[in-house]
Design an enzyme around this catalytic site. Structure first.
Site, PDB file in Angstrom:
ATOM      1  N   GLY A 100      44.420  38.698  31.087  1.00  0.00           N
ATOM      2  CA  GLY A 100      44.224  37.625  32.066  1.00  0.00           C
ATOM      3  C   GLY A 100      45.491  36.905  32.502  1.00  0.00           C
ATOM      4  N   SER A 101      46.655  37.584  32.367  1.00  0.00           N
ATOM      5  CA  SER A 101      47.878  36.862  32.767  1.00  0.00           C
ATOM      6  C   SER A 101      47.878  36.576  34.268  1.00  0.00           C
ATOM      7  CB  SER A 101      49.136  37.640  32.354  1.00  0.00           C
ATOM      8  OG  SER A 101      49.277  38.797  33.128  1.00  0.00           O
ATOM      9  N   ASN A 102      47.328  37.487  35.055  1.00  0.00           N
ATOM     10  CA  ASN A 102      47.263  37.219  36.503  1.00  0.00           C
ATOM     11  C   ASN A 102      46.280  36.092  36.796  1.00  0.00           C
ATOM     12  OD1 ASN A 102      48.867  39.128  38.356  1.00  0.00           O
ATOM     13  ND2 ASN A 102      48.123  40.466  36.717  1.00  0.00           N
ATOM     14  N   ILE A 141      33.396  48.169  42.095  1.00  0.00           N
ATOM     15  CA  ILE A 141      32.591  47.075  42.644  1.00  0.00           C
ATOM     16  C   ILE A 141      31.398  47.672  43.406  1.00  0.00           C
ATOM     17  CG2 ILE A 141      32.634  45.087  44.224  1.00  0.00           C
ATOM     18  CD1 ILE A 141      34.299  44.708  41.675  1.00  0.00           C
ATOM     19  N   ASN A 147      42.272  43.483  45.416  1.00  0.00           N
ATOM     20  CA  ASN A 147      42.650  43.947  44.079  1.00  0.00           C
ATOM     21  C   ASN A 147      44.164  44.043  44.006  1.00  0.00           C
ATOM     22  OD1 ASN A 147      42.399  45.156  41.468  1.00  0.00           O
ATOM     23  ND2 ASN A 147      42.705  47.168  42.417  1.00  0.00           N
ATOM     24  N   HIS A 207      47.130  46.353  42.129  1.00  0.00           N
ATOM     25  CA  HIS A 207      47.340  47.595  41.376  1.00  0.00           C
ATOM     26  C   HIS A 207      48.812  47.655  40.949  1.00  0.00           C
ATOM     27  CE1 HIS A 207      46.427  51.626  40.061  1.00  0.00           C
ATOM     28  NE2 HIS A 207      47.570  52.012  40.599  1.00  0.00           N
ATOM     29  N   GLU A 253      53.787  40.818  39.887  1.00  0.00           N
ATOM     30  CA  GLU A 253      52.395  40.424  40.178  1.00  0.00           C
ATOM     31  C   GLU A 253      52.252  38.910  40.163  1.00  0.00           C
ATOM     32  OE1 GLU A 253      49.940  44.278  38.580  1.00  0.00           O
ATOM     33  OE2 GLU A 253      50.139  42.599  37.206  1.00  0.00           O
TER      34      GLU A 253
HETATM   35  C1  GRF Z   1      47.578  44.122  36.123  1.00  0.00           C
HETATM   36  O1  GRF Z   1      48.688  44.899  35.838  1.00  0.00           O
HETATM   37  C2  GRF Z   1      46.948  44.544  37.418  1.00  0.00           C
HETATM   38  O2  GRF Z   1      47.821  45.189  38.273  1.00  0.00           O
HETATM   39  C3  GRF Z   1      45.882  45.509  37.012  1.00  0.00           C
HETATM   40  O3  GRF Z   1      45.430  45.056  35.772  1.00  0.00           O
HETATM   41  C4  GRF Z   1      46.466  44.327  35.131  1.00  0.00           C
HETATM   42  C5  GRF Z   1      45.874  43.062  34.637  1.00  0.00           C
HETATM   43  O4  GRF Z   1      46.778  42.361  33.804  1.00  0.00           O
HETATM   44  N1  GRF Z   1      44.843  45.607  38.003  1.00  0.00           N
HETATM   45  P1  GRF Z   1      46.430  40.918  33.290  1.00  0.00           P
HETATM   46  O5  GRF Z   1      45.136  41.006  32.513  1.00  0.00           O
HETATM   47  O6  GRF Z   1      46.304  40.042  34.471  1.00  0.00           O
HETATM   48  O7  GRF Z   1      47.587  40.536  32.418  1.00  0.00           O
END
Ligand code: GRF
Length: 315
Positions: A133-135, A209, A223, A225, A295
């Site tokens: 969940g870092s993003n 989805i 999304n 990637h 990201e």
């Molecule tokens: C990210 O690298 C994203 O590109 C992919 O899944 C990963 C999720 O990373 N779809 P995090 O859980 O947000 O750290």
């Protein structure tokens, strides 16, 4: 009371304070200007004075609060607020799908469009994530004080995913989903409607989805990637598998792709790409780290832009 207002207007504490100050100063300004103008009209005190005064302050008040809202940085809030009041008393255009309509009686599409009509309210985002969940964390931080974007819910299919702790810490509701209902049931659309979700943000969500969600939030699901699509995408291409494939192909460059979601894995139209070098000394995890940085830097900004563009288009 303040908490209720914060929730109702979807603002943080500081914004609430600025809004209340705007109301107070705008109100005083209205009273002052009203009396000055009444002196100019020189109407004798009596019932006519009262009627004219009420009419005058009704006209002056919106102008005064709008004016005061500018230095307080709340212009956007007040234009939305006044428009809503105007709609309520029938002097400004009613939206195609009334915001008074209960969510459960509308179609999914109208739920999505309803947000567009009340475009000055923050866009409600559902973040679908099932990993660390870092993003998600970055997106939550980025929009914490935003008046245009609000994270309504985290959707997750793994009860032990790191993102659930993040949601708990940030006091964001979690919708834990299970396969059968997601793919063969209602895909949790009623819940998403209850949260008034207008954009679906995938951030490390590995399930496909369902088409019902894609149709309902058409053009509003994106999304991220961890590679430069169309390379290194598709079923099974996630996490370190992507980076290992990039390293095995001796690529000199990798990057991120933010794209719309359609019914195929990693396939919808590209919105944004950013690149980074791949070094000979790289391992999958060192490359993953570099990609994660990209990201975190770009995903929230791309979301912000997308939300503001879509709001502008539908307003
Ligand atoms: C990210 O690298 C994203 O590109 C992919 O899944 C990963 C999720 O990373 N779809 P995090 O859980 O947000 O750290």
């Amino acid at each position: 009371m303040f908490e209720r207002l914060q929730k109702k207007w979807k603002v943080n504490g500081l914004q609430l304070l600025l809004i209340l100050c705007t109301f107070a100063i705008g109100g005083s300004l209205t009273g002052y200007a009203g009396r000055k103008l009444m002196n100019i009209f020189a109407i004798e005190t009596g019932w006519l004075w009262v009627v004219v005064y009420i009419l005058l302050i009704t006209l002056l008040w919106p102008m005064a609060v709008l004016l005061v809202s500018i230095p307080f940085g709340q212009y956007r809030f007040f234009t939305g607020y006044l428009k809503k009041m105007g709609r309520r008393i029938g002097i400004s255009r009613q939206s195609a799908v009334s915001s008074q309509q209960p969510a459960d009686n509308t179609s999914v599409l109208s739920t999505v469009n309803r947000h567009s009509d009340s475009y000055r309210e923050p866009a409600e985002l559902a973040i679908f994530a099932s990993g660390g969940g870092s993003n998600a964390q970055r997106i939550i931080e980025y929009f914490k004080n935003s008046s245009s974007v609000h994270i309504a819910v985290i959707v997750c299919n793994k009860p032990d995913a790191g993102v659930i702790q993040i949601a708990a810490k940030e006091k964001i509701p979690v919708l834990l989903i299970e396969k059968e209902r997601f793919f063969r049931g209602d895909a949790y659309i009623p819940e998403l409607k209850k949260y008034r979700v207008s954009f679906v943000i995938l951030a490390g969500f590995l399930w496909k989805i369902p088409s019902s969600i894609i149709q309902a939030w058409s053009g509003k699901i994106i999304n991220i990637h961890p590679a430069l699509l169309p390379g290194y995408g598709g079923k099974g291409m996630f996490g370190n598998f992507v980076h290992e494939a990039v390293l095995a192909a001796r690529e000199k460059e990798s990057g991120i792709t933010i794209h719309y979601v359609d019914d195929q894995y990693d396939h919808g139209a590209t919105i944004f790409q950013a690149r980074c070098p791949v070094y000979e000394s790289d391992t999958a995890s060192s490359l993953a780290q570099r990609i994660h940085q990209l990201e975190h830097e770009h995903y929230p900004r791309v979301i912000e832009k997308l939300v503001s563009q879509q709001s502008a288009v539908s307003s």
